[in-house]
Each structure stands twice: as C-alpha cells, then as structure tokens.
Scaffold this motif. Structure first.
Motif, PDB file in Angstrom:
ATOM      1  N   THR A   1      -4.205  16.514  12.193  1.00  0.00           N
ATOM      2  CA  THR A   1      -5.200  15.754  12.933  1.00  0.00           C
ATOM      3  C   THR A   1      -6.414  15.553  12.035  1.00  0.00           C
ATOM      4  O   THR A   1      -6.562  16.206  10.995  1.00  0.00           O
ATOM      5  N   GLU A   2      -7.278  14.663  12.455  1.00  0.00           N
ATOM      6  CA  GLU A   2      -8.473  14.373  11.660  1.00  0.00           C
ATOM      7  C   GLU A   2      -9.336  15.616  11.467  1.00  0.00           C
ATOM      8  O   GLU A   2     -10.025  15.764  10.458  1.00  0.00           O
ATOM      9  N   ASP A   3      -9.297  16.529  12.433  1.00  0.00           N
ATOM     10  CA  ASP A   3     -10.130  17.729  12.373  1.00  0.00           C
ATOM     11  C   ASP A   3      -9.501  18.854  11.566  1.00  0.00           C
ATOM     12  O   ASP A   3     -10.142  19.886  11.342  1.00  0.00           O
ATOM     13  N   ASP A   4      -8.264  18.685  11.152  1.00  0.00           N
ATOM     14  CA  ASP A   4      -7.600  19.726  10.374  1.00  0.00           C
ATOM     15  C   ASP A   4      -8.275  19.864   9.010  1.00  0.00           C
ATOM     16  O   ASP A   4      -8.553  18.863   8.350  1.00  0.00           O
ATOM     17  N   PRO A   5      -8.573  21.087   8.575  1.00  0.00           N
ATOM     18  CA  PRO A   5      -9.241  21.262   7.279  1.00  0.00           C
ATOM     19  C   PRO A   5      -8.487  20.643   6.102  1.00  0.00           C
ATOM     20  O   PRO A   5      -9.103  20.279   5.104  1.00  0.00           O
ATOM     21  N   THR A   6      -7.175  20.547   6.215  1.00  0.00           N
ATOM     22  CA  THR A   6      -6.405  20.001   5.096  1.00  0.00           C
ATOM     23  C   THR A   6      -6.218  18.488   5.177  1.00  0.00           C
ATOM     24  O   THR A   6      -5.591  17.901   4.294  1.00  0.00           O
ATOM     25  N   SER A   7      -6.767  17.847   6.212  1.00  0.00           N
ATOM     26  CA  SER A   7      -6.558  16.408   6.368  1.00  0.00           C
ATOM     27  C   SER A   7      -7.219  15.602   5.256  1.00  0.00           C
ATOM     28  O   SER A   7      -6.835  14.457   4.996  1.00  0.00           O
ATOM     29  N   ALA A   8      -8.195  16.190   4.582  1.00  0.00           N
ATOM     30  CA  ALA A   8      -8.900  15.474   3.515  1.00  0.00           C
ATOM     31  C   ALA A   8      -7.978  15.097   2.364  1.00  0.00           C
ATOM     32  O   ALA A   8      -8.264  14.162   1.615  1.00  0.00           O
ATOM     33  N   GLU A   9      -6.871  15.821   2.215  1.00  0.00           N
ATOM     34  CA  GLU A   9      -5.999  15.556   1.072  1.00  0.00           C
ATOM     35  C   GLU A   9      -5.468  14.129   1.083  1.00  0.00           C
ATOM     36  O   GLU A   9      -5.263  13.526   0.017  1.00  0.00           O
ATOM     37  N   ASP A  10      -5.255  13.568   2.267  1.00  0.00           N
ATOM     38  CA  ASP A  10      -4.707  12.218   2.316  1.00  0.00           C
ATOM     39  C   ASP A  10      -5.752  11.174   1.937  1.00  0.00           C
ATOM     40  O   ASP A  10      -5.412  10.114   1.401  1.00  0.00           O
ATOM     41  N   TRP A  11      -7.021  11.466   2.183  1.00  0.00           N
ATOM     42  CA  TRP A  11      -8.074  10.615   1.636  1.00  0.00           C
ATOM     43  C   TRP A  11      -8.152  10.773   0.124  1.00  0.00           C
ATOM     44  O   TRP A  11      -8.451   9.818  -0.612  1.00  0.00           O
ATOM     45  N   ALA A  12      -7.866  11.967  -0.369  1.00  0.00           N
ATOM     46  CA  ALA A  12      -7.846  12.177  -1.822  1.00  0.00           C
ATOM     47  C   ALA A  12      -6.755  11.339  -2.474  1.00  0.00           C
ATOM     48  O   ALA A  12      -6.949  10.775  -3.563  1.00  0.00           O
ATOM     49  N   PHE A  13      -5.591  11.237  -1.810  1.00  0.00           N
ATOM     50  CA  PHE A  13      -4.503  10.424  -2.365  1.00  0.00           C
ATOM     51  C   PHE A  13      -4.911   8.942  -2.418  1.00  0.00           C
ATOM     52  O   PHE A  13      -4.622   8.239  -3.392  1.00  0.00           O
ATOM     53  N   VAL A  14      -5.592   8.470  -1.367  1.00  0.00           N
ATOM     54  CA  VAL A  14      -6.078   7.091  -1.369  1.00  0.00           C
ATOM     55  C   VAL A  14      -7.107   6.893  -2.484  1.00  0.00           C
ATOM     56  O   VAL A  14      -7.135   5.847  -3.151  1.00  0.00           O
ATOM     57  N   THR A  15      -7.940   7.895  -2.701  1.00  0.00           N
ATOM     58  CA  THR A  15      -8.912   7.832  -3.794  1.00  0.00           C
ATOM     59  C   THR A  15      -8.221   7.584  -5.125  1.00  0.00           C
ATOM     60  O   THR A  15      -8.672   6.771  -5.944  1.00  0.00           O
ATOM     61  N   VAL A  16      -7.117   8.282  -5.346  1.00  0.00           N
ATOM     62  CA  VAL A  16      -6.384   8.114  -6.606  1.00  0.00           C
ATOM     63  C   VAL A  16      -5.872   6.688  -6.757  1.00  0.00           C
ATOM     64  O   VAL A  16      -5.912   6.110  -7.850  1.00  0.00           O
ATOM     65  N   ILE A  17      -5.386   6.104  -5.666  1.00  0.00           N
ATOM     66  CA  ILE A  17      -4.899   4.718  -5.738  1.00  0.00           C
ATOM     67  C   ILE A  17      -6.024   3.781  -6.162  1.00  0.00           C
ATOM     68  O   ILE A  17      -5.838   2.911  -7.031  1.00  0.00           O
ATOM     69  N   PHE A  18      -7.201   3.952  -5.581  1.00  0.00           N
ATOM     70  CA  PHE A  18      -8.332   3.115  -5.980  1.00  0.00           C
ATOM     71  C   PHE A  18      -8.690   3.336  -7.452  1.00  0.00           C
ATOM     72  O   PHE A  18      -9.020   2.391  -8.176  1.00  0.00           O
ATOM     73  N   ARG A  19      -8.611   4.571  -7.891  1.00  0.00           N
ATOM     74  CA  ARG A  19      -8.932   4.857  -9.294  1.00  0.00           C
ATOM     75  C   ARG A  19      -7.915   4.180 -10.220  1.00  0.00           C
ATOM     76  O   ARG A  19      -8.284   3.648 -11.277  1.00  0.00           O
ATOM     77  N   GLN A  20      -6.647   4.231  -9.848  1.00  0.00           N
ATOM     78  CA  GLN A  20      -5.628   3.581 -10.664  1.00  0.00           C
ATOM     79  C   GLN A  20      -5.864   2.075 -10.750  1.00  0.00           C
ATOM     80  O   GLN A  20      -5.793   1.475 -11.839  1.00  0.00           O
TER      81      GLN A  20
END
Length: 574
Positions: A69-88
C-alpha cells in the motif's frame, strides 16, 4: 504508423499477432537505423513527458502486484525504479544532444591512463545536478588492457558515425520480471545505443506493466522501432526461433539462458557439453549473481558496524529480496572483533521489519532448498500466507565450496555469512578475492566495504587497490551496493567481460552504456561512495523517505529549482 491498442485483459499473444508485430519491425528497421539524431531527441522528450503522466499508475500497479500500500515503508522502492527510468532517458537524451551538436559524445571528464597502462574514465557524476546531489558518489569505467585513449574515443557511438549507411537489426528482448526499471533499460539500450528495433516479450510476472509501457513509449511504437508481445514459454520459444528475429537479449536466469541456447533435460546437457548450441543468434544477457559483500576489518568501531549491518538488512528487504544484486554472501575476517555484533545487528534489524509477500514464482521452493541445507538458519518474523521469513545464515564453512549458499542464487530475502582466515588484513583480503572469484557463482557485482581509516595503512590500502583490480565482476562497488551502480544510468551494467555461452555466469554484454562506449572495449565498472554516505542510509522500517523518493522521481523527469526544493521539503517534513 502503428496504432496503439489498450490491453485491459492480458492474454498471450497469438502467433499471428507476433508475426504481425515482427513484420512491422522489419518494415521499419532500416528506416530506424538511419533516423537522424534530432528526431531521436524529440522522441525521447515525448517519451519522458508521457512517462511522467503514467508514473502514478505505473507505481500503483506495482504496489498491487506486490501486495503493498502507499503507506507501506517499502513502497518507495517503486518510485525509485521510476526514477531510474527517467535517469536512463535523460542520460540518453544528453548524449544524443552532444552527438547532434558536436558529432560525438562529450565525456566532460577526460579519459586517462592509470599507472598500469589501463585507460579509465569517470562517467559519474557527469551532469551538474548529479554533482550537486551525489557529492559522495563516483562511477568509473575500466577499459580492457592494451587499448589506447584514441582507440576508445574514436569507437564511441559507432552506429551514429555514418547513420545513412546503417542497416537494421531486429532484437528480441525477453523482459525481466522482478524490477520494472529493467525492462525499459533493456529495450532503450538496444534501440538507442545499439540502434536496433525491438520485439519486447513481457515476463508473465510483471506483464501488467505492458499497458503503461504502451502509453509511455507510444512514440517508439508508432515509429515502428518497438513492439510488445505477451505470454510465457511457448510465446518466448516461438519468437526466439523466428526467422525474422536477428538477435536476443534476456534479463533473467542462467537456467533460462541455457534452456534457450541448448535446450532442456539430457538433450540440453549433451548439446552444451558438445558445444553444439541449437540457437546461434547473438545473445546478450544479464543473469543474476551471488553478490558478495567483503568487509575490510580495519578502522571500524561499534557504530560503524551497526550502521552497515542495518544497511545490509535493508538490502534484503528491498523488493522482498528479488534482486539480482542483493547481497547474498557477507565475507568477514575470522577473529574480527565486531563480527558477532555485525551478525546480531542484522538479525535484530530484520526482527523489527514485517515480512513481505513473496511475489516471484518458486521463491518458496528456493527458500526451502536453503533451509534443508541449513536447518540452523535464522528465520525471522512471523510470515503471513504467501510471505517468507527473512533468513540469515551465519558461519557457513568457506571451505565447503559446493555449499548451496555459494553455488545457487537464493533470489529471496536470504543472505549468508562466512569467515575467512588471514594472518593479517592484507592476507585475508587476498584470500577473500580468490574466494569470490573462484567459489561464488556469478560475475555481476561484488562489494568491498572499506573504512577510510583503513587506507591510512599502506599495506591495507595496497591490498584494497589490488582487490579492486582483481575482482572478476562487471561492477566492483566500494562502500555501495549494486543498485547504486545501476541507478546512476551512466555506468555500464552486466557481467564481467569475457564470458561465453558455455560458461555464461552473469551474462554477456552490457546495458546502461548511455555514454555509448564501444561495448567490446569495456571490462568493468568501479563505483565508489563515502563510507556511510546518506544515500546508503534508508531505513526500511521507516517511511520518512517515501515522499522524498517520489519527489526525486518528479525532479528527474523535469529538473528545475521548484522540484529540487520539493525534495528538500519532503525530507524535512517526513
């Protein structure tokens, strides 16, 4: 141009649909190979705008699939993956802009020759924003010995040197199922760095991302340089053997690679032994690793030990352990005074983190294999249905070279620790490097954790430098885990140069080569960050970084002052 169709209900592509998609690629492959650089820049700009529009849905779909869920502490990882796509995307756009304006990529940092005659190049940080945000991080490409600076420079961006003379290539990309950033990373590399057109076959594990890829990367689909297929083994085999497919690429397992190249069962084993592959197309790959974390035991105090043990625990939790670069074997020096504290801190940290849904297929079977071999393993947490416990195996006998912890990638939230003897730190470190090179399976990434005080000792400093030179990995990370190297989108990513299909290990070839060096010239990447740098201190039990990482993704999509300030504000407000 090719029409985009929404696909709300995912079903396997029919052979007729796959034939049609391949015919589209065939019709456009030569046109794409000769497409001017300005048009390519415009396409990437369009893709970046579309990717930002689907980013929320991309992340939400990933959360749903991983039971977050959005409130899960580990949910940020999927935003991190999107960050990598933008960086690429941005890294490719910058390189293409340099080619458009100057005729070749601008290295920013010059090539230079080491004391041993090897040419190297610092490729990260390259952009001003990275120099501001990642002050403690440096990424360097090491080129093969015997090459000169002029040779390396003249071979850069070779497909762009005579665009009008190019002919097209159709590459089948068998997409990764574990991390969403890997799929675009693979096909973007093939399309823009190698100048191929791509038939992307989504992995059934994350094929839900297909509709978002269709929307975000619609300009490439419309241009006829990207098509998407769905399905499992049958569809993959059909495409692998298709006459219209010239080359192959996979991010997955070595078992899948060998099944494709040689076949399965006794027949596949015979073909491999006889060096008689059933598939002879060029086949690049990234196939996982038993990633080592070598601790150089000089200069550490108790607080250092606790900090780095917590960092390790966090890496086991990330993506529920379904990463090819997750540390799998911690190597300590027998007799190190902080060894027990390190191991206990890993256990204590994992005890405070809820278990995660084991979404990757057969994770329970792999976990069971390790527990059968190590019934004394520490299994942590009270896993719900569909979850697995965090698992840490201490004091594995380093002389037991056939131990499952050394030969098999666990691919779940599991890590082992082993101790190696040494008369002194330098002797231990030499033995540790021999161990990871000759015993552990894989050549993708290995880490060294070195306290800055260690480098004040000449003997230890020399041993560390020799270790970096001698470790046979595509990436050697100093005071960093492997994901840091991949996330730069500037340092080439893949197994160490020199593997072949008969001993493929972690794969053949590189992706993320956004500076566009000649792949044949690259030996490995060395990435280094400060010991205990802030980028390495995200606590998986604390949600404070989730909003910040989403803000970073937005910033990478469109870097500007306001979005940079949003990152700072999200950190301050938690």
């Amino acid at each position: 141009m090719v029409a985009i169709e929404n696909q709300p209900n995912i079903s396997a592509s029919t052979e007729r649909e796959m034939d049609s998609a391949l015919n589209i690629l065939i019709a456009h492959k030569d046109e794409w190979a000769r497409t001017d650089v300005k048009t390519r820049i415009e396409l990437i700009t369009d893709v970046m705008n579309r990717m930002e529009k689907v980013a929320d849905d991309w992340v939400a779909s990933s959360w749903e699939a991983k039971h977050l869920t959005e409130d899960d502490p580990t949910s940020a990882e999927d935003w991190a993956f999107v960050t990598v796509i933008f960086r690429q995307l941005r890294a490719l756009m910058v390189t293409l802009t340099e080619i458009h304006e100057d005729g070749a990529p601008d290295l920013r940092n010059p090539l230079y020759t080491r004391h041993d005659g090897r040419v190297i190049c610092d490729v990260f940080p390259k952009f001003t924003k990275d120099k501001l945000f990642y002050t403690s991080l440096k990424g360097t490409i090491w080129f093969k010995k015997g090459l000169h600076e002029t040779q390396i420079r003249e071979a850069m961006a070779r497909p762009y040197q005579n665009l009008n003379e190019n002919t097209g290539t159709v590459t089948l990309v068998l997409g990764a199922g574990n991390v969403s950033a890997l799929v675009p990373g693979d096909f973007l590399h093939k399309i823009f760095v190698e100048n191929h057109v791509v038939m992307l076959k989504m992995n059934p594990v994350n094929d839900y991302l297909g509709k978002w890829i269709q929307r975000a990367f619609a300009p490439l689909i419309q241009r006829g340089c990207l098509q998407i297929a769905y399905g499992g083994v049958h569809e993959g085999q059909y495409l692998v053997h298709h006459d219209l497919v010239d080359e192959l690429h996979i991010t997955g397992s070595d078992a899948t690679h060998d099944a494709i190249v040689f076949g399965t069962g006794a027949e596949g084993e015979r073909r491999k032994a006889e060096r008689n592959p059933q598939v002879t197309k060029r086949f690049t790959s990234e196939l996982g690793n038993i990633s080592p974390m070598i601790i150089v035991p000089t200069g550490w105090d108790e607080s250092d030990t606790i900090m780095q043990a917590k960092n390790l625990a966090g890496r086991l939790v990330a993506n529920a352990g379904f990463n090819c670069l997750t540390p799998r074997v911690v190597i300590t020096m027998r007799g190190w005074e902080h060894r027990d504290l390190f191991n206990q801190t890993v256990l204590d940290t994992l005890t405070g983190i809820p278990t995660r849904y084991a979404y990757y297929p057969n994770a329970d079977k792999r976990h069971a294999m390790f527990i059968e071999a190590h019934p004394d393993a520490h299994q942590i947490g009270e896993p719900k249905a569909g979850h697995l416990p965090w698992t840490y195996i201490t004091d594995v006998d380093a002389s037991d070279t056939d131990n499952i912890a050394f030969t098999t990638e666990a691919f779940c939230g599991l890590c082992a620790e082993t101790a190696i003897d040494g008369e002194n730190v330098a002797d231990y470190l030499a033995s540790a490097v021999t161990f990871v090179n000759e015993v552990l399976w894989g050549t993708l990434v290995g880490s060294l954790y070195v306290h800055p005080k260690a480098m004040d000792d000449t003997a230890v400093a020399d041993a560390v430098n020799h270790a970096v030179e001698d470790m046979r990995y595509g990436t050697v990370a100093i005071n960093a885990f492997g994901e840091v190297a991949y996330a730069t989108a500037s340092t080439p990513w893949g197994g160490v140069a020199g593997q072949d299909i008969y001993d493929v290990q972690s794969g053949i070839g590189f992706v993320n080569n956004t500076t566009m060096f000649d792949e044949a010239h690259i030996e490995k990447t060395v990435i280094q960050q400060s010991f205990g740098a802030p980028i390495n201190r995200v606590d998986p039990a604390n949600n404070i970084m989730s909003a910040a990482i989403e803000s970073v993704a937005r910033f990478e999509a469109k870097p500007n002052l306001q979005r940079g300030l949003n990152i700072v504000w999200s950190i301050i407000t938690g």
